[in-house]
Design an enzyme around this catalytic site. Structure first.
Site, PDB file in Angstrom:
ATOM      1  CG  HIS A  55      -2.026   0.963   1.183  1.00  0.00           C
ATOM      2  ND1 HIS A  55      -2.131   1.960   0.231  1.00  0.00           N
ATOM      3  CD2 HIS A  55      -3.131   1.097   1.964  1.00  0.00           C
ATOM      4  CE1 HIS A  55      -3.235   2.659   0.430  1.00  0.00           C
ATOM      5  NE2 HIS A  55      -3.861   2.159   1.477  1.00  0.00           N
TER       6      HIS A  55
ATOM      7  CG  HIS B 168      -5.539   5.535  -0.289  1.00  0.00           C
ATOM      8  ND1 HIS B 168      -6.211   4.354  -0.147  1.00  0.00           N
ATOM      9  CD2 HIS B 168      -5.715   5.913  -1.587  1.00  0.00           C
ATOM     10  CE1 HIS B 168      -6.781   4.019  -1.294  1.00  0.00           C
ATOM     11  NE2 HIS B 168      -6.486   4.962  -2.178  1.00  0.00           N
TER      12      HIS B 168
ATOM     13  CE1 TYR C 240      -3.415   5.644   6.369  1.00  0.00           C
ATOM     14  CE2 TYR C 240      -4.033   4.544   4.322  1.00  0.00           C
ATOM     15  CZ  TYR C 240      -4.369   5.067   5.564  1.00  0.00           C
ATOM     16  OH  TYR C 240      -5.681   5.015   5.990  1.00  0.00           O
TER      17      TYR C 240
END
Length: 355
Positions: A174, A177, A179
């Site tokens: 990931h 977003h 992060y």
């Protein structure tokens, strides 16, 4: 066979259709350990026919979590708890990937039902770490030092090894977003002046190095996926853009990434006027066309005809569905019937489809 139900192969992994369950945080774990909620949540979508299930973002370290209720895969107890979930998904004929993640400067938040407020030490919180001390929403992180950056890479490698032990078919990193990886590659946050800041090459370094290290410890037959931030949706001159994503996608492909799912936002609110069915599809299509890497698309894809048309026109290779699968766990079975296909219905449920 309709395009949506054509199998697809990523390295040695064959996925039975193009329908993917998108990672969606459930905030329902304790100590990072998956439980019966996660078994039912993920397993029911496999029963419902999705070809690939991707877990919600799963932390690689205790202080990589966003809240105290997030999932993890940094220790043996978590690995053991993941195994029956992975086994159940496989029994339904679906594949499952774990999304490895570090919240970075967004970490140490209260539960969503308590407002996602920054936690203090007495509440079990910690000082979140990011690329820089740039505020992120209500959070005030500290900049990581070089030793902490190296530790993050080690944590991702350990988590990847744990994912293999748990039986996962694939790993997704990931990197979107808002992060940690996004906090490094977007200049909206990254104000460093060392080898992890400044130039484009420096700002993507942590993600690229992590990809390289994970690729070393997983099988050459296991596909590696990345959720990438396509655009910051900001007019700021320092904002991350689709052109940046295209450049990064080419590098990730060279480093052994097999599929990229592109979405947007993370630091600024997305203008609601642009949010419509398939609104993020152009990101995936551009990446696919200009880098020739396989892509997944997200963004308000809610019906079978829409999803099939996207695959049929080769705008994307996978349809990554989030909220519609929350509303309808059996989306894939229903989509197959709507498109005139013969869905693989679990024998326990066949009576519901017989006339």
């Amino acid at each position: 066979m309709k395009a949506l139900f054509n199998p697809i192969r990523l390295r040695s992994l064959e996925i039975k259709n193009r329908i993917v369950m998108s990672p969606m945080q459930q905030y329902s774990a304790q100590d990072g350990i998956p439980n019966q909620w996660h078994l039912v949540h993920l397993g029911s979508r496999a029963v419902g026919g999705a070809g690939l299930i991707i877990t919600e973002c799963t932390s690689v370290a205790p202080k990589g979590m966003n809240t105290l209720y997030d999932l993890g895969i940094w220790n043996d107890k978590q690995v053991s708890a993941w195994k029956p979930i992975v086994d159940f998904v496989h029994q339904q004929g679906s594949k499952i990937a774990v999304q490895l993640w570090h919240a970075g400067g967004k970490g140490s938040s209260s539960h969503p039902n308590e407002g996602m407020k920054p936690l203090n030490e007495e509440e079990g919180g910690w000082v979140p770490k990011s690329s820089s001390n740039t505020p992120i929403g209500r959070h005030q992180p500290e900049a990581m030092n070089l030793e902490e950056i190296q530790r993050v890479k080690v944590d991702f490698v350990t988590a990847a090894k744990n994912a293999i032990r748990a039986g996962f078919d694939s790993i997704e990193i990931h990197a979107a977003h808002g992060y940690l990886f996004h906090q490094f590659y977007s200049e909206l946050i990254n104000q460093r002046t060392d080898q992890y800041g400044g130039s484009f090459e420096n700002r993507i370094r942590l993600l690229v190095e992590t990809v390289e290290e994970i690729r070393k410890v997983i099988s050459s037959e296991m596909p590696l996926l990345v959720r990438l931030l396509a655009t910051d949706y900001s007019d700021d001159a320092k904002a991350w853009t689709l052109d940046n994503s295209l450049q990064l996608s080419k590098i990730l492909k060279e480093k052994g990434v097999d599929l990229i799912t592109a979405s947007g936002g993370g630091f600024v609110n997305v203008d609601s006027a642009i949010v419509k069915p398939g609104y993020q599809l152009p990101f995936a299509t551009r990446i696919k066309e200009e880098t020739e890497i396989k892509v997944g698309t997200v963004g308000m894809i809610t019906d079978a005809l829409q999803a099939n048309a996207i695959i049929e026109s080769q705008q994307s290779d996978l349809i990554v569905i989030a909220r519609e699968l929350l509303r309808n766990p059996y989306f894939a079975i229903n989509a197959a019937m709507e498109l005139g296909e013969n869905p693989a219905i679990p024998w326990q449920y066949k009576r519901a489809y017989q006339h």
